[in-house]
Design a protein around this motif. Structure first.
Motif, PDB file in Angstrom:
ATOM      1  N   ALA A  60       8.095  -0.420   7.016  1.00  0.00           N
ATOM      2  CA  ALA A  60       6.810   0.208   6.663  1.00  0.00           C
ATOM      3  C   ALA A  60       6.066   0.618   7.935  1.00  0.00           C
ATOM      4  O   ALA A  60       5.517   1.730   8.020  1.00  0.00           O
ATOM      5  CB  ALA A  60       5.969  -0.777   5.849  1.00  0.00           C
ATOM      6  N   ASP A 112       5.106   4.337   8.972  1.00  0.00           N
ATOM      7  CA  ASP A 112       3.702   4.678   9.249  1.00  0.00           C
ATOM      8  C   ASP A 112       3.590   5.492  10.536  1.00  0.00           C
ATOM      9  O   ASP A 112       2.753   6.373  10.659  1.00  0.00           O
ATOM     10  CB  ASP A 112       2.859   3.395   9.405  1.00  0.00           C
ATOM     11  CG  ASP A 112       2.563   2.740   8.057  1.00  0.00           C
ATOM     12  OD1 ASP A 112       2.700   3.435   7.033  1.00  0.00           O
ATOM     13  OD2 ASP A 112       2.211   1.548   8.051  1.00  0.00           O
ATOM     14  N   VAL A 150       0.853  -1.178   0.000  1.00  0.00           N
ATOM     15  CA  VAL A 150       0.000   0.000   0.000  1.00  0.00           C
ATOM     16  C   VAL A 150       0.896   1.238   0.000  1.00  0.00           C
ATOM     17  O   VAL A 150       1.740   1.382   0.888  1.00  0.00           O
ATOM     18  CB  VAL A 150      -0.914   0.019   1.255  1.00  0.00           C
ATOM     19  CG1 VAL A 150      -1.825   1.237   1.237  1.00  0.00           C
ATOM     20  CG2 VAL A 150      -1.727  -1.260   1.338  1.00  0.00           C
ATOM     21  N   ASP A 151       0.716   2.098  -0.999  1.00  0.00           N
ATOM     22  CA  ASP A 151       1.546   3.307  -1.130  1.00  0.00           C
ATOM     23  C   ASP A 151       3.035   2.973  -1.076  1.00  0.00           C
ATOM     24  O   ASP A 151       3.813   3.658  -0.410  1.00  0.00           O
ATOM     25  CB  ASP A 151       1.215   4.315  -0.006  1.00  0.00           C
ATOM     26  CG  ASP A 151      -0.229   4.793  -0.091  1.00  0.00           C
ATOM     27  OD1 ASP A 151      -0.776   4.774  -1.213  1.00  0.00           O
ATOM     28  OD2 ASP A 151      -0.804   5.150   0.956  1.00  0.00           O
ATOM     29  N   GLY A 152       3.416   1.889  -1.717  1.00  0.00           N
ATOM     30  CA  GLY A 152       4.826   1.513  -1.769  1.00  0.00           C
ATOM     31  C   GLY A 152       5.341   0.877  -0.491  1.00  0.00           C
ATOM     32  O   GLY A 152       6.537   0.634  -0.365  1.00  0.00           O
ATOM     33  N   ARG A 153       4.468   0.636   0.473  1.00  0.00           N
ATOM     34  CA  ARG A 153       4.913   0.024   1.724  1.00  0.00           C
ATOM     35  C   ARG A 153       4.311  -1.375   1.873  1.00  0.00           C
ATOM     36  O   ARG A 153       3.114  -1.550   1.666  1.00  0.00           O
ATOM     37  CB  ARG A 153       4.507   0.891   2.919  1.00  0.00           C
ATOM     38  CG  ARG A 153       5.287   2.189   2.944  1.00  0.00           C
ATOM     39  CD  ARG A 153       4.871   3.067   4.082  1.00  0.00           C
ATOM     40  NE  ARG A 153       5.499   4.378   3.951  1.00  0.00           N
ATOM     41  CZ  ARG A 153       5.235   5.417   4.725  1.00  0.00           C
ATOM     42  NH1 ARG A 153       4.349   5.289   5.697  1.00  0.00           N
ATOM     43  NH2 ARG A 153       5.835   6.553   4.530  1.00  0.00           N
ATOM     44  N   GLU A 169      13.848   6.380   5.945  1.00  0.00           N
ATOM     45  CA  GLU A 169      13.795   4.948   5.614  1.00  0.00           C
ATOM     46  C   GLU A 169      15.206   4.381   5.492  1.00  0.00           C
ATOM     47  O   GLU A 169      15.505   3.303   6.019  1.00  0.00           O
ATOM     48  CB  GLU A 169      13.039   4.741   4.301  1.00  0.00           C
ATOM     49  CG  GLU A 169      13.000   3.276   3.903  1.00  0.00           C
ATOM     50  CD  GLU A 169      12.182   3.017   2.658  1.00  0.00           C
ATOM     51  OE1 GLU A 169      11.501   3.949   2.188  1.00  0.00           O
ATOM     52  OE2 GLU A 169      12.235   1.881   2.160  1.00  0.00           O
ATOM     53  N   ARG A 173       2.821  -4.420   3.606  1.00  0.00           N
ATOM     54  CA  ARG A 173       2.042  -4.666   4.823  1.00  0.00           C
ATOM     55  C   ARG A 173       1.632  -6.125   4.888  1.00  0.00           C
ATOM     56  O   ARG A 173       1.187  -6.706   3.907  1.00  0.00           O
ATOM     57  CB  ARG A 173       0.781  -3.802   4.816  1.00  0.00           C
ATOM     58  CG  ARG A 173       1.069  -2.354   5.045  1.00  0.00           C
ATOM     59  CD  ARG A 173      -0.092  -1.714   5.784  1.00  0.00           C
ATOM     60  NE  ARG A 173       0.282  -0.384   6.217  1.00  0.00           N
ATOM     61  CZ  ARG A 173      -0.100   0.721   5.589  1.00  0.00           C
ATOM     62  NH1 ARG A 173      -0.865   0.632   4.532  1.00  0.00           N
ATOM     63  NH2 ARG A 173       0.275   1.894   6.044  1.00  0.00           N
TER      64      ARG A 173
END
Lengths: 94, 291
Positions: B29, B33, A44-47, B5, A49
């Protein structure tokens, strides 16, 4: 529930966000005990999960633990209201 | 990849390679976040937690790997004892350049090393699954018997320990497979031993391009430098090929020891040093996800 959602969930429950490394260490342990399992993964959005869910065993364990803690809290509240505990004075804790 | 990152990913060097492959993207990630807007540097407590957890992962060695290292260490120790015993019985200084054993033909020795190299290579190939240990178990006694009984030089003997260490790193699988393979390896080693002791023709030397020559002080410092580089590489990355670099450093170190001390006690010291290195590498190879 993915990693960051878990961080927020723990923060809401415990009042303090866990460290991410600590969260994943716990997830590793829960997964090896068969209480949590990977549900799906997505980007999601390049991340990246990964979503986790409780297994049946995990749900049972959580339910038992929640009941146990609720019972403890109930007993403590009842005794507190009955004046059974006193933290001031020489009486100490009953 | 933004600055934050990149900095988080740098911290992940504390983790074993396989853990990074499994978890790094996901954990980064999650960290991103939770980052504050405009945050450029990792939170200090978070950074400390990542480093501590990474190191814990490395040292949380699996039983499988520990057993593999123990068996391998034992094999090396037995080989060393055997070597010294054989030398004592024949009145030959185990680190002396002149061995009383008549060397085996060059072709035989090169073949032994080729088989050992192939065994080691196959032993590192994860696609072979548990059977890679079979190749390693074949390579070990092949080199042990082939090298020192067929008239090995100090360098060859040092290299044997290096091979043994490298093989150990490749080991670590189901116990029954390991035991069966060790049995097969021992039988194979025994066959080589019998061949080497029964058919020893005239003396042959290594080809000049393979001969490391007489070690000098300058060589020794170079060797020591290689050791240091190998260890540093192993600390920052733990892919097998890099761990193998440390093994190469172990070989070099063994050579340095035998060169410097030049007496039978050197083997005891070299053995102890290499066993210590096995345990250190054991910790560095700790791999709670894949083992």
């Amino acid at each position: 529930m993915h990693g960051y959602a878990l961080v927020r969930e723990v923060e809401a429950l415990a009042g303090e966000a866990p460290q991410v490394a600590t969260l994943y260490r716990t997830l590793d342990r829960l997964a090896s005990d068969g209480l949590v399992a990977e549900h799906s993964s997505e980007v999601v959005d390049g991340r990246f999960r990964r979503r986790y869910e409780l297994t049946d065993a995990g749900r049972r364990r959580l339910s038992e633990e929640a009941s146990r803690r609720a019972a403890t809290a109930k007993t403590a509240t009842r005794r507190l209201r009955a004046g059974g505990w006193s933290v001031a004075g020489a009486g100490g804790v009953a | 990849v933004n600055e934050l990152e990149s900095r988080y990913r740098t911290l992940f060097v504390a983790y074993p390679w396989s853990y990074r492959r499994e978890r790094e993207d996901e954990m980064v990630a999650t960290l991103l976040d939770g980052a504050r807007p405009g945050q450029l540097r990792p939170d200090r407590r978070e950074a400390a937690a990542i480093l501590v957890h990474g190191i814990r992962c490395r040292f949380a060695a699996s039983v499988e790997l520990r057993t593999g290292v123990q068996i391998g260490g034992l094999v090396s120790l037995l080989a060393a004892v055997q070597m010294v015993a054989v030398s004592a019985c024949s009145g030959v200084n185990p680190v002396g350049s002149a061995m009383r054993w008549a060397p085996a033909p060059t072709g035989f020795r090169l073949a032994a090393w080729a088989v050992a190299a192939m065994g080691l290579f196959a032993g590192t190939c994860r696609r072979l699954g548990p059977w890679r240990f079979a190749f390693v178990a074949t390579a070990l006694p092949m080199v042990a018997a082939g090298a020192h009984l067929a008239g090995a030089s100090r360098e060859e003997l040092s290299a044997f320990y290096g091979f043994a260490a490298a093989s150990l790193l490749a080991a670590g699988t189901r116990v029954w497979v390991r035991v069966a393979c060790m049995g097969a390896g021992a039988a194979w080693g025994g066959a080589v031993y019998l061949y080497a002791t029964s058919t020893m023709p005239g003396g042959v030397r290594w080809p000049s391009w393979l001969d490391p020559g007489i070690p000098t002080l300058r060589n020794s410092w170079l060797v020591l430098a290689v050791c240091v580089v190998g260890v540093v590489l192993a600390v920052i990355r733990t892919r097998f090929v890099v761990a193998a670099a440390v093994v190469a450093a172990a070989v070099a170190f063994a050579q340095l020891c035998t060169t410097t001390l030049g007496n039978p006690a050197a083997f005891t010291i070299v053995g102890a040093v290499l066993l210590a290195m096995f345990w250190a590498l054991h910790a560095l190879r700790a791999d709670p996800v894949t083992t």
